[in-house]
Structure formats: C-alpha cells, structure tokens
Design a protein around this motif. Structure first.
Motif, short mmCIF file in Angstrom:
data_model
loop_
_atom_site.label_atom_id
_atom_site.label_comp_id
_atom_site.label_asym_id
_atom_site.label_seq_id
_atom_site.Cartn_x
_atom_site.Cartn_y
_atom_site.Cartn_z
N THR A 108 0.32 -1.93 -10.02
CA THR A 108 -0.32 -1.13 -8.97
C THR A 108 -1.53 -0.39 -9.53
O THR A 108 -1.46 0.20 -10.62
CB THR A 108 0.67 -0.12 -8.37
OG1 THR A 108 1.74 -0.82 -7.75
CG2 THR A 108 -0.01 0.76 -7.34
N GLY B 221 -7.63 0.23 4.07
CA GLY B 221 -6.82 -0.65 3.23
C GLY B 221 -6.10 -1.70 4.07
O GLY B 221 -6.01 -2.87 3.67
N ALA C 253 -1.95 -1.41 -4.19
CA ALA C 253 -2.75 -0.20 -4.34
C ALA C 253 -1.96 1.03 -3.91
O ALA C 253 -1.08 0.96 -3.05
CB ALA C 253 -4.03 -0.32 -3.50
N TRP D 12 -10.91 -2.93 -2.45
CA TRP D 12 -10.08 -2.29 -3.47
C TRP D 12 -8.59 -2.61 -3.30
O TRP D 12 -7.72 -1.93 -3.87
CB TRP D 12 -10.27 -0.77 -3.47
CG TRP D 12 -10.17 -0.11 -2.12
CD1 TRP D 12 -11.18 0.08 -1.24
CD2 TRP D 12 -9.00 0.45 -1.51
NE1 TRP D 12 -10.73 0.71 -0.10
CE2 TRP D 12 -9.38 0.96 -0.24
CE3 TRP D 12 -7.67 0.57 -1.89
CZ2 TRP D 12 -8.49 1.57 0.63
CZ3 TRP D 12 -6.78 1.18 -1.04
CH2 TRP D 12 -7.20 1.68 0.22
N THR D 13 -8.29 -3.68 -2.56
CA THR D 13 -6.89 -4.01 -2.29
C THR D 13 -6.52 -5.38 -2.85
O THR D 13 -5.59 -6.02 -2.36
CB THR D 13 -6.62 -3.98 -0.78
OG1 THR D 13 -7.51 -4.89 -0.12
CG2 THR D 13 -6.79 -2.59 -0.21
N LEU E 35 0.85 -1.19 0.00
CA LEU E 35 0.00 0.00 0.00
C LEU E 35 0.89 1.24 0.00
O LEU E 35 1.73 1.41 0.89
CB LEU E 35 -0.90 -0.02 1.24
CG LEU E 35 -1.95 1.08 1.38
CD1 LEU E 35 -2.95 1.01 0.24
CD2 LEU E 35 -2.67 0.95 2.72
N GLN F 35 -8.61 -4.39 5.06
CA GLN F 35 -8.91 -5.30 3.96
C GLN F 35 -7.77 -6.28 3.71
O GLN F 35 -8.00 -7.47 3.49
CB GLN F 35 -9.22 -4.50 2.69
CG GLN F 35 -10.48 -3.67 2.77
CD GLN F 35 -10.78 -2.92 1.49
OE1 GLN F 35 -10.20 -3.20 0.44
NE2 GLN F 35 -11.70 -1.96 1.55
N LEU F 36 -6.56 -5.79 3.73
CA LEU F 36 -5.40 -6.67 3.50
C LEU F 36 -5.26 -7.70 4.62
O LEU F 36 -4.93 -8.86 4.36
CB LEU F 36 -4.13 -5.83 3.39
CG LEU F 36 -4.02 -4.98 2.12
CD1 LEU F 36 -2.86 -3.98 2.24
CD2 LEU F 36 -3.81 -5.87 0.89
#
Length: 420
Positions: free
Chosen positions: A282, A402, A351, A346-347, A210, A405-406
């Motif tokens: 990315t 983020g 990203a 969105w990950t 990220l 989510q990861l």
C-alpha cells in the motif's frame, strides 16, 4: 344515663355478630348448592367422572387462564401494530419505568462520557433507522428505552430476545436526546468489533483497494461526514489514530448517518501499528491543503506552507537544533515527500489517503509513513487568498477522485480484454 347508653351498646354488639355469622353461613350453603360433583364414587368402588359442559372450567383455572392471557396481550393492547402475532409468539416482555426510576439517567451518564464508554464497552444509538442498521450489521443490543411500543415493534423481533426493554415517558427521552426532534427510542449496544460485524453485501461488492487514515480529526461533525463519504466512495476501511475524536460519540454517529455500520472503522491506533491494518504494497498519500501558493513555491518543507501542526513543528525544530549543537551536523528533520496534483494518477497500487485535522494539520508521522511507502502529497489547488478546504470536503474530493481513477482503470482493462 351514661350507664344506660353503655349498656345498650353492649347489648347491640352481640346482635350484630350473630347476624353476620348467620349471613356468612347462609352464603356458604348457597355456594355449596351451586357446586356440582366432579366424580361420583359408588359403594362398589366404581368411579364415574362427570363431564363438564363445553366452555366451562373451574373458577380458579379460569382466573389463571385469564391472567395469563392478559399478560400475553398486555404488550399488544398498547399498540396498533400490524403484526401482533410475531410478538405474541416470541413472548417478549417489557418493563415500565415509574417516577423515580433512575435506569435511564444512570445509563445515559455512562454512554455520554468517552472514558466510561471505553471502560464499559457500550455505545448509545438513537433513532429507528440507525438502530435498524446496527442490528442488521450484527451489533449486539443490551437495552432499549422507548416511549411508544410501536417504535419497538418496527425492529426485528429475533434481535430483541434477551434484551432489556424499558418503556419511559417521551419527556425523559427528550431530556437526554441529542436530536432536535427525538424519535422516541434509544438503544444501548455493546461497542461494535469490526472483525465480527456483517457489513452489507452491496457495500462489500463495491469495496475498492482504497483506505482512509484520519489524523488528529477532532471535530465530530467533520468525522461523521468523512465516514459517510468513505462509505459512499467504497473505502475498504477507515483507520483513526490516537488524538481523533471518538467515532462512537453521539454527534459523530448522527453526522455519519449509518456509515459506521457500512465500512469497517478501527480507532485509537498508534502510528507504529497503522501499517499492520493496510494491505501489502500500500502506498500512503497525504492530503496537502497548502493551495496554489505551495504549488508555485514547491518547497520541500511543509512548514513553509503552514500545512503541518505548528506545535509539532516547534517541538521537532527544537529537538533538531539541540541535536545539531551536539553533533555539529545539519540535516533535514522533515521527510521529503513529493507533491503532485490530486487528479494525477495515484491509484496504480493499493492506496491509503491521510486526512489531517483543520487545526493541527497532518502529523510528521504521516509524512514519514508516506515517504517509506513511496507515496506523495496530493495537492488540491484553490484560488489564491482562499483558506484551506474543510477536512471533510478535502476527504470527499480525494476519495471520489480515487474511485474515478480505479473505475477508469477497470474499464480500460475490460476494453483491452475484449479486443484480445
């Protein structure tokens, strides 16, 4: 009568000279009697060396030894440090600034000006904690100004070799300090290079795929807070485009609380070179601060929601209008980037999140990069009528989302492997 007085004065002067000469000769003889032979040479040629009494040594050698001992102890006598032996063994020396010494003022003039900082390649760090973090990360110190020696002794001794150490009055540091309560020590460092820095192992172990891109961030406090959030979330790096405030400005450093030495920072980038600093594949996501109004409208033009710079908007509109007049063609001048909620996934790929400044918003170049990489606009919904979120707050929300989510994806993969 005057002649008699002059004559009497003439007679007294030789008498004083004779007395002084006699007294001087007497003192010489007394010193000679106190001396003892070092070597005795006999007529046969035999030489016998006299041994000195234990603890005695020649007066000259004793004075030189005491002076040397005084020099070695001078740094220690002014401090109550608990570990003087390390300083004594290292042989570090410091200078004392006297009234009229302009070294502090001349250096501060350089490091407090961005053009001079970039030209000289030097930065100012203030406070023991920030200086210690910089030294641990491998930043190269050039000069230290301190008011009490114990402040300097709290720093790693091996990092101070070859560094100019200057003791000044606390009032002088207070005059140049940006802190409400100055800590009595300021350090001049070479501008850190992210390639040569040694970031903490714990930070590297928790690093995520990220990245953060700062676009036109001009408020020092916001940038410092964003850097702190980036380090806390585990960002792999932070990229700053041209137009952002200098990350090494004292106010940014103070707000960052050491984040500058925990996450790589690459600044002053042109948009064309930004992809070179991102991992392959990315996807770039742009923080959308247009709120629920934009979510309801879902228009393709960011200008409808006031989330792109008005100055840039007018510039590009004028450019497109002129182009339409010449070619007779109508075309959308703004990249078409889809909007999605920030808490949607969105990950799935590496990203990068773009955060724009509060005044100008994100640039058209950031939208173009998002469109070319398959990214989207991330919407953080707010109550209608409420202005857009602070840039630092929006960055914190997106970065930690983020991270969530990861982490969830990693736990899901771990469970799948355990079942198989």
């Amino acid at each position: 009568m005057a002649a008699l007085v002059r004559r009497s004065r003439f007679v007294v002067r030789p008498l004083l000279q004779v007395v002084q000469a006699w007294d001087l000769d007497a003192r010489r003889w007394v010193r000679a009697l106190r001396r003892s032979a070092v070597k005795v040479v006999f007529p046969s040629g035999e030489v016998v060396e006299r041994k000195r009494a234990p603890g005695k040594q020649p007066r000259k050698a004793a004075s030189e030894a005491s002076a040397q001992e005084q020099r070695e102890k001078s740094p220690l006598e002014e401090s109550t440090s608990h570990a003087p032996s390390t300083w004594q063994e290292s042989g570090l020396r410091y200078d004392k600034a006297y009234p009229g010494d302009r070294r502090l003022s001349s250096v501060m003039t350089i490091v407090k000006s961005r053009p001079f900082r970039e030209k000289q390649g030097k930065i100012l760090l203030e406070g023991r904690r920030l200086i210690t973090d910089a030294l641990k990360a491998g930043a190269v110190p050039k000069m230290f100004f301190f008011s009490r020696l114990e402040y300097l002794k709290e720093l790693p001794v091996d990092k101070l070799k070859g560094v100019s150490l200057i003791k000044v009055k606390f009032e002088d540091i207070k005059d140049w300090s940006d802190l409400v309560t100055p800590q009595g020590i300021m350090g001049i460092f070479a501008k850190p290079d992210h390639v040569k820095m040694a970031y903490p192992k714990t930070q590297l172990q928790h690093s995520l795929p990220l990245s953060l891109i700062c676009d036109n961030l001009r408020d020092p406090g916001n940038l410092g807070t964003i850097l702190r959030s980036a380090a806390g979330a585990g960002c792999s790096k932070v990229l700053l485009t041209k137009g952002c405030v200098d990350p090494w400005e004292p106010k940014v450093l103070r707000a960052g609380m050491g984040a500058h030495f925990q996450v790589p920072i690459i600044n002053n980038l042109e948009w064309e070179t930004v992809p070179n600093y991102l991992p392959p594949d990315t996807r770039v996501y742009v923080a959308d601060n247009c709120g629920l109004y934009a979510q309801a409208q879902m228009s393709n033009k960011a200008s409808d929601h006031g989330w792109v710079s008005n100055q840039r908007l007018l510039k590009f509109q004028k450019y497109e209008e002129e182009e339409d007049v010449e070619t007779g063609a109508s075309q959308d001048w703004l990249p078409d980037v889809e909007v999605q909620s920030y808490d949607s996934d969105w990950t799935e790929a590496p990203a990068a999140v773009v955060i724009g400044g509060e005044t100008d918003g994100v640039s058209v170049e950031s939208l173009q990069l998002a469109e070319s990489t398959g990214g989207k606009r991330l919407l953080i919904p707010v109550v209608p009528g409420v202005d857009s979120l602070n840039s630092a707050m929006a960055a914190s929300i997106l970065l930690f989302e983020g991270k969530r989510q990861l982490r969830g994806r990693a736990e899901h993969l771990s469970r799948d492997r355990s079942h198989h």
